[in-house]
Design an enzyme around this catalytic site. Structure first.
Site, mmCIF file in Angstrom:
data_model
loop_
_atom_site.group_PDB
_atom_site.id
_atom_site.type_symbol
_atom_site.label_atom_id
_atom_site.label_comp_id
_atom_site.label_asym_id
_atom_site.label_seq_id
_atom_site.Cartn_x
_atom_site.Cartn_y
_atom_site.Cartn_z
ATOM 1 C CE LYS A 1 -14.417 15.224 5.544
ATOM 2 N NZ LYS A 1 -13.751 15.237 6.862
ATOM 3 N NE ARG B 1 -14.763 12.331 12.756
ATOM 4 C CZ ARG B 1 -13.832 13.243 13.106
ATOM 5 N NH1 ARG B 1 -14.007 13.977 14.185
ATOM 6 N NH2 ARG B 1 -12.758 13.397 12.379
HETATM 7 CA CA CA Z 1 -9.449 16.175 10.761
#
Ligand code: CA
Ligand code: UD1
Length: 460
Positions: free
Chosen positions: A23, A16
């Site tokens: 990330k 995401r």
């Molecule tokens: Ca999570």
């Protein structure tokens, strides 16, 4: 005290974030997300810290090269239980308490985890999970309790409607007894909605083995906030920023607008300093007391003595600024600038690898690079050290009490003796002895009436 080891899960992709970068390497208050749990573990006295890496493993390992942590590779992301199992070889000889942290949960305070460890030990538990009570628990694993003890953690996707109404959630942070946890993990299967090996299944397994499984609710649920996308990254950044700023405020620093002041975790500031909006203080910057930093200033890895004033829009990098200096507005102090005290560096002045003795000043539009400057030297507007011939850099050395007239160029290497005077508009190519006058400019010619004649011509 029981021995403490830490495993940090950081193999997930972070889909995401929509990023080419792993990330956990995205910065939070200037530092990669992953450095927060790593430093937390160190603060808590963890003797061994193992990071489970997978997506972008090489980049993550490189970013943590100096942090003294071990790495375990999880080549395929088969679930949180499988991830912890990947760390088992690195902890084969370890017996004690194993703290499990997540690479994308950066806001935990050391005091909260110290409390969790303490509770875990006092309860004599084999597993203790840190929980939080949320208004909207959607998406999280729910904690099913029997008093202090936990019966199970059930993932949202596997939960009955009744369990979905529970608002106490699993933060994903735990204390385990090792090596017991690895024995239990080896029995975890993947017969669930996501077909993953769930770490949370260890809780029910521990209970059926007659072990005690406890849960401690975090007083501040925000601490357990995980970062999944850039919206959460910005919210966490805001929360951490305010937390850092409040520490400084409570220690006597005035921060005019904390929401618009960006101070990284490694910065120190003395009491009665005042920090205006839009200021960025970065890296290892140390600011003494009674300083003032005006709007838009950016200071990185620098040391400021007492009563330093940094005026609006100035940039300071890897420099040392002595007591009582006055910088800017819009000055640029580049790496290796050392000002010994009571110096003035004014607007549109750039310095680099330049050492200024006390009370020397450059008030306007000047470049001083690769220079050693004595005390009480005055640079007129538009002074330039010409330090670079396109291949090599050269040094300019200027003695005490030298007065440099405006628009002077020093063609380095060149040495100016103490007490000398450089006439405005000079190009200095040779050394100047002490107490001399140096001037190098063509003599002025005046042609009477020339301009008036020209105007007349043009009018015709
Ligand atoms: Ca999570
Ligand atoms: C997990 C918990 C859930 C909890 C939530 C808190 C399980 C089964 N569920 O869910 O109860 O409420 O965290 O955020 O544990 N990771 C790996 N390898 C893997 C899978 C995950 O390293 O194979 C790492 C991720 O990088 C991340 C952490 O483990 O740091 C959590 O993984 P994530 O997929 O976010 O777990 P959730 O499904 O959200």
């Amino acid at each position: 005290m029981k021995l403490l080891a830490t495993v940090i899960l950081a193999a997930g992709k972070g889909t995401r974030m929509k990023s080419a970068q792993p990330k956990v390497l995205h910065p939070l208050c200037g530092q990669p997300l992953i450095t927060y749990p790593v430093r937390l573990a160190r603060q808590l006295g963890s003797t061994t810290t193992v990071l489970v890496v997978g997506h972008g493993a090489e980049a993550v390992e490189e970013a943590l090269a100096t942090e003294n942590v071990g790495f375990a590779l999880q080549a395929e992301q088969l679930g949180t239980g499988h991830a912890l199992l990947c760390a088992q070889p690195a902890l084969a000889d370890f017996s004690g308490t194993l703290l499990l942290l997540c690479g994308d949960v950066p806001l935990l305070r050391a005091a909260t985890i110290a409390q969790l460890l303490d509770y875990h030990h006092r309860q004599g538990a084999s597993v203790t999970v840190l929980t939080a009570t949320l208004e909207n628990p959607h998406g999280y694993g729910r904690v099913v309790r029997e008093g202090d003890e936990v019966v199970a953690i059930v993932e949202e996707k596997d939960a009955t409607p009744e369990i979905r109404t529970l608002r106490e959630i699993n933060t994903g942070i735990y204390c385990f007894e090792a090596p017991f946890v690895f024995t239990a993990l080896s029995q975890v299967g993947c017969n669930n909605a996501q077909g993953e090996y769930y770490l949370t299944d260890v809780l029910a397994l521990a209970r059926s083995a007659g072990k005690k499984v406890c849960a401690l609710a975090a007083a501040d649920g925000d601490e357990a906030m995980g970062i999944n996308d850039r919206v959460q990254l910005a919210s966490a950044d805001g929360l951490l920023r305010l937390r850092i700023n409040q520490q400084h405020q409570r220690a006597g620093v005035t921060i005019v607008d904390p929401a618009a002041t960006y101070i990284e975790p490694g910065v120190a500031i003395g009491a009665d300093s005042i920090i205006h909006p839009g200021v960025h203080l970065r890296g290892t910057t140390q600011i003494a007391g009674h300083c003032s930093v005006e709007p838009g200033a950016m200071i990185t890895d620098s040391i400021l003595g007492e009563r330093v004033q940094i005026k609006a829009g100035s940039i300071v990098e890897a420099s040392e600024i002595g007591v009582g200096c006055n910088i800017g507005p819009m000055a640029h102090l580049r790496a290796g600038t050392v000002l010994l005290g009571d110096n003035k560096i004014g607007n549109f002045v750039e310095t680099k690898k330049a050492r200024f003795g006390r009370k020397s000043q450059a008030s306007h539009l000047t470049y001083i690079g690769d220079a050693e400057v004595g005390e009480r030297v005055n640079f007129g507007c538009g002074t330039i050290t010409c330090n670079y011939d396109g291949v090599n850099k050269f040094q300019t050395t200027i003695g005490d009490d030298v007065f440099v007239g405006s628009d002077t160029q020093f063609i380095a290497p060149v040495t100016i003796g103490r007490g000398s005077l450089i006439a405005a508009g000079s190009t200095i190519t040779k050394d100047v002895p002490a107490d001399a006058l140096a001037l190098s400019r063509t003599e002025q010619r005046v042609i009477e009436g020339w301009a008036a004649k020209k105007r007349k011509k043009q009018q015709k």
